[in-house]
Design a protein around this motif. Sequence first.
Motif, PDB file in Angstrom:
ATOM      1  N   GLU A 132       0.812  -1.218   0.000  1.00  0.00           N
ATOM      2  CA  GLU A 132       0.000   0.000   0.000  1.00  0.00           C
ATOM      3  C   GLU A 132       0.850   1.276   0.000  1.00  0.00           C
ATOM      4  OE1 GLU A 132      -2.793   0.174   3.201  1.00  0.00           O
ATOM      5  OE2 GLU A 132      -3.767   1.983   2.411  1.00  0.00           O
ATOM      6  N   CYS A 133       1.983   1.230   0.695  1.00  0.00           N
ATOM      7  CA  CYS A 133       2.827   2.417   0.766  1.00  0.00           C
ATOM      8  C   CYS A 133       3.560   2.609  -0.560  1.00  0.00           C
ATOM      9  CB  CYS A 133       3.828   2.286   1.908  1.00  0.00           C
ATOM     10  SG  CYS A 133       5.001   3.632   1.960  1.00  0.00           S
ATOM     11  N   ARG A 134       3.459   3.831  -1.115  1.00  0.00           N
ATOM     12  CA  ARG A 134       4.065   4.109  -2.415  1.00  0.00           C
ATOM     13  C   ARG A 134       5.398   4.831  -2.258  1.00  0.00           C
ATOM     14  NH1 ARG A 134       0.121   4.578  -6.414  1.00  0.00           N
ATOM     15  NH2 ARG A 134       1.896   4.832  -7.812  1.00  0.00           N
ATOM     16  N   ALA A 135       6.040   4.633  -1.097  1.00  0.00           N
ATOM     17  CA  ALA A 135       7.272   5.366  -0.787  1.00  0.00           C
ATOM     18  C   ALA A 135       8.307   5.283  -1.916  1.00  0.00           C
ATOM     19  CB  ALA A 135       7.880   4.836   0.504  1.00  0.00           C
ATOM     20  N   GLY A 136       8.403   4.118  -2.528  1.00  0.00           N
ATOM     21  CA  GLY A 136       9.384   3.950  -3.597  1.00  0.00           C
ATOM     22  C   GLY A 136       9.169   4.947  -4.722  1.00  0.00           C
ATOM     23  N   GLU A 172      -0.284  12.604  -3.965  1.00  0.00           N
ATOM     24  CA  GLU A 172      -0.914  11.756  -4.981  1.00  0.00           C
ATOM     25  C   GLU A 172      -1.056  10.310  -4.504  1.00  0.00           C
ATOM     26  OE1 GLU A 172       0.856  14.301  -8.789  1.00  0.00           O
ATOM     27  OE2 GLU A 172       1.847  12.460  -8.158  1.00  0.00           O
ATOM     28  N   CYS A 173      -0.425   9.984  -3.382  1.00  0.00           N
ATOM     29  CA  CYS A 173      -0.573   8.638  -2.817  1.00  0.00           C
ATOM     30  C   CYS A 173      -1.981   8.514  -2.224  1.00  0.00           C
ATOM     31  CB  CYS A 173       0.478   8.416  -1.732  1.00  0.00           C
ATOM     32  SG  CYS A 173       0.179   6.918  -0.776  1.00  0.00           S
ATOM     33  N   PRO A 174      -2.716   7.462  -2.593  1.00  0.00           N
ATOM     34  CA  PRO A 174      -4.102   7.326  -2.121  1.00  0.00           C
ATOM     35  C   PRO A 174      -4.223   7.309  -0.594  1.00  0.00           C
ATOM     36  CG  PRO A 174      -3.591   5.665  -3.784  1.00  0.00           C
ATOM     37  CD  PRO A 174      -2.318   6.378  -3.492  1.00  0.00           C
ATOM     38  N   ALA A 175      -3.174   6.854   0.096  1.00  0.00           N
ATOM     39  CA  ALA A 175      -3.264   6.758   1.553  1.00  0.00           C
ATOM     40  C   ALA A 175      -2.954   8.082   2.238  1.00  0.00           C
ATOM     41  CB  ALA A 175      -2.308   5.682   2.055  1.00  0.00           C
ATOM     42  N   PHE A 176      -2.348   9.010   1.513  1.00  0.00           N
ATOM     43  CA  PHE A 176      -1.852  10.263   2.104  1.00  0.00           C
ATOM     44  C   PHE A 176      -2.949  11.021   2.844  1.00  0.00           C
ATOM     45  CE2 PHE A 176      -1.044  14.801   2.043  1.00  0.00           C
ATOM     46  CZ  PHE A 176       0.266  14.890   2.455  1.00  0.00           C
ATOM     47  N   GLY A 177      -2.674  11.324   4.119  1.00  0.00           N
ATOM     48  CA  GLY A 177      -3.588  12.156   4.897  1.00  0.00           C
ATOM     49  C   GLY A 177      -4.848  11.426   5.331  1.00  0.00           C
ATOM     50  N   ARG A 184      -5.394   7.198   5.452  1.00  0.00           N
ATOM     51  CA  ARG A 184      -4.890   6.088   6.264  1.00  0.00           C
ATOM     52  C   ARG A 184      -3.486   6.357   6.765  1.00  0.00           C
ATOM     53  NH1 ARG A 184      -5.547   1.364   7.048  1.00  0.00           N
ATOM     54  NH2 ARG A 184      -3.910   0.477   5.740  1.00  0.00           N
ATOM     55  N   CYS A 185      -2.822   7.281   6.155  1.00  0.00           N
ATOM     56  CA  CYS A 185      -1.425   7.542   6.501  1.00  0.00           C
ATOM     57  C   CYS A 185      -1.215   8.984   6.949  1.00  0.00           C
ATOM     58  CB  CYS A 185      -0.542   7.225   5.291  1.00  0.00           C
ATOM     59  SG  CYS A 185       1.209   7.384   5.623  1.00  0.00           S
ATOM     60  N   THR A 186      -0.897   9.170   8.231  1.00  0.00           N
ATOM     61  CA  THR A 186      -0.602  10.501   8.781  1.00  0.00           C
ATOM     62  C   THR A 186       0.606  10.367   9.714  1.00  0.00           C
ATOM     63  OG1 THR A 186      -1.942  10.219  10.773  1.00  0.00           O
ATOM     64  CG2 THR A 186      -3.089  11.070   8.829  1.00  0.00           C
ATOM     65  N   PRO A 229       1.619   6.468  10.749  1.00  0.00           N
ATOM     66  CA  PRO A 229       2.309   6.354   9.459  1.00  0.00           C
ATOM     67  C   PRO A 229       2.248   4.933   8.893  1.00  0.00           C
ATOM     68  CG  PRO A 229       3.901   6.435  11.256  1.00  0.00           C
ATOM     69  CD  PRO A 229       2.547   6.572  11.878  1.00  0.00           C
ATOM     70  N   LEU A 230       2.000   4.837   7.609  1.00  0.00           N
ATOM     71  CA  LEU A 230       2.077   3.534   6.944  1.00  0.00           C
ATOM     72  C   LEU A 230       3.497   3.276   6.462  1.00  0.00           C
ATOM     73  CD1 LEU A 230      -1.035   3.222   4.618  1.00  0.00           C
ATOM     74  CD2 LEU A 230      -0.490   1.885   6.637  1.00  0.00           C
ATOM     75  N   GLY A 231       4.139   4.337   6.072  1.00  0.00           N
ATOM     76  CA  GLY A 231       5.490   4.196   5.536  1.00  0.00           C
ATOM     77  C   GLY A 231       6.434   5.188   6.178  1.00  0.00           C
ATOM     78  N   ALA A 232       7.720   4.926   6.028  1.00  0.00           N
ATOM     79  CA  ALA A 232       8.726   5.749   6.687  1.00  0.00           C
ATOM     80  C   ALA A 232       8.719   7.221   6.267  1.00  0.00           C
ATOM     81  CB  ALA A 232      10.101   5.131   6.470  1.00  0.00           C
ATOM     82  N   PRO A 233       8.440   7.568   4.996  1.00  0.00           N
ATOM     83  CA  PRO A 233       8.499   9.001   4.643  1.00  0.00           C
ATOM     84  C   PRO A 233       7.453   9.849   5.369  1.00  0.00           C
ATOM     85  CG  PRO A 233       8.420   7.635   2.662  1.00  0.00           C
ATOM     86  CD  PRO A 233       8.188   6.725   3.822  1.00  0.00           C
ATOM     87  N   MET A 234       6.507   9.201   6.052  1.00  0.00           N
ATOM     88  CA  MET A 234       5.523   9.951   6.832  1.00  0.00           C
ATOM     89  C   MET A 234       6.003  10.135   8.269  1.00  0.00           C
ATOM     90  SD  MET A 234       2.805  11.616   6.554  1.00  0.00           S
ATOM     91  CE  MET A 234       1.413  11.307   5.463  1.00  0.00           C
ATOM     92  N   VAL A 235       7.136   9.505   8.615  1.00  0.00           N
ATOM     93  CA  VAL A 235       7.570   9.496  10.005  1.00  0.00           C
ATOM     94  C   VAL A 235       8.464  10.680  10.333  1.00  0.00           C
ATOM     95  CG1 VAL A 235       8.891   8.266  11.733  1.00  0.00           C
ATOM     96  CG2 VAL A 235       7.420   7.010  10.168  1.00  0.00           C
ATOM     97  N   ALA A 250       9.535  13.159   2.806  1.00  0.00           N
ATOM     98  CA  ALA A 250       8.761  13.981   1.875  1.00  0.00           C
ATOM     99  C   ALA A 250       7.280  13.986   2.264  1.00  0.00           C
ATOM    100  CB  ALA A 250       8.949  13.472   0.456  1.00  0.00           C
ATOM    101  N   CYS A 251       6.717  12.821   2.637  1.00  0.00           N
ATOM    102  CA  CYS A 251       5.281  12.766   2.935  1.00  0.00           C
ATOM    103  C   CYS A 251       4.953  13.594   4.175  1.00  0.00           C
ATOM    104  CB  CYS A 251       4.835  11.318   3.113  1.00  0.00           C
ATOM    105  SG  CYS A 251       5.083  10.332   1.616  1.00  0.00           S
ATOM    106  N   ALA A 252       5.777  13.457   5.222  1.00  0.00           N
ATOM    107  CA  ALA A 252       5.531  14.215   6.451  1.00  0.00           C
ATOM    108  C   ALA A 252       5.694  15.710   6.200  1.00  0.00           C
ATOM    109  CB  ALA A 252       6.482  13.751   7.547  1.00  0.00           C
TER     110      ALA A 252
END
Lengths: 100, 371
Positions: free
Chosen positions: B312-316, B327-332, B334-336, B340-346, B351-353
């Motif tokens: 699910e995580c599009r970090a790559g 643009e990631c469907p989980a952004f904001g 399922r993923c905050t 966090p679902l993936g490390a870039p939100m941590v 970038a996601c955080a």
Amino acid sequence: MCLGIPGRIVSMRRDEGGLYNGVVDFGGVRRDVCLAYVAGEVSVGDYVIVHVGFAISKVDEAEALRTFEVLREMSQLDELEWMAQLADGADAVRAREVAP
Amino acid sequence: MKYLSEYRDPALAQALVRRIRRTATRTWCLMEVCGGQTHTIVKQGLNEVLDGAVEMIHGPGCPVCVTPLEQIDRALALAADPRVIFTSFGDMLRVPGSECDLFAIRARGGQVRIVYSPLDALELARQNPDKEVVFFAVGFETTAPANAMAVWRARELGVRNFSVLVSHVTVPPAITAIMEDPDNRVQGFLAAGHVCTVMGWEEYIPLAERYRVPIVVTGFEPLDILEGIWMAVRQLEEGRHEVENQYVRSVKREGNRAAQALVERVFRVVDRTWRGVGTIPASGLGLRDEFAAFDAEKKFDLLHITATEPAECRAGDVLKGRLKPFECPAFGARCTPSTPLGAPMVSSEGACAAYYNFGRFHEAATQEATP
Ligand code: SF4
């Protein structure tokens, strides 16, 4: 995590193992910092970039000033150009007003 | 603060923005490699003020984000071991492993301590001779000298209850991987100023040559980044592809030789897996055999722990610049940052955080929507 913060060396000493350490002041906050990687180039009063408790470089004050001067000059130059453009613009407006 | 606040002068920043806009005859795609720069760029909205002249693609340069899942799982296993005091930089504690994060292990009674420097972890080992102290040695070339020193000192002082779980990565192989990617859009790089403070910039010369891509060693404050962008844009407009140094107040061509020497003594080059990206050959550092006694992977027999990353995580795609975080469907949704679902939100450097924290996704989304 890759943060590196500039601070001023307040004091320097060698620990039991002969490693260079020192106290570095970061705008009022003081911390122990390992100076082993800059030993020989720094003395008290110098600025160093510190990352996870280690000084990784001495801030080159002359270069820091130079970078800044370049930017300042550029900005002043920009302002002059900007004013010149404004003046041109004003002429253009006047020219339009004069034109039939 | 001296050497910090001056580089945030808004008037000078505006002048640089005008310069860049005037110099660019088209939109150039640049990548900042380092997460610290991503943080500044998104926080200051630099990508928006430069819209139309420069598109910034946020690179994989956040060590928290690229530490592979299986290494996190190994950290979790160690932290749960009652014999172990597990030590780490603070931003690793929330990184999700396969089942939980280090915070959760701590809540269940695991001994997890945040340290400021790896030498603090070594000191903890000396104060707790009946415990095994393990330090999570992650990071780029900037952090390697600190971790090398901790291991070196441990051997010198004969501290046997200290070891490190190493997950070190290096920048030049990542640049190669990005440029070799058939979908690559990056036309110029801002190289990370603190990585180059340690390593110097000579190793970037063959990369700039081979891929005909400008590489500008750049600092971390808004004016540094804008000047770095301006230098890269000027090169692109003039058809040059050189290594230039914007961050002269800290970076010397040869870097910090003393730091390089100890890194070289303690570590050797190894293949590393980057979370979300995959394995990049010769892209990291591992302990040399003579320091095996300080290698937590060997000491605690962790190599059987492996993991596969959740789909699910599009970090790559985010780390390669193929997808903007929003643009990631989980952004904001399922993923905050708190879930966090993936490390870039941590990490705040992820970038996601960065997009989440500075609310840039709203503006960016509207901008994307308007043709
Ligand atoms: S928003 Fe979350 S799930 Fe999506 S790429 Fe970023 S970290 Fe992964």
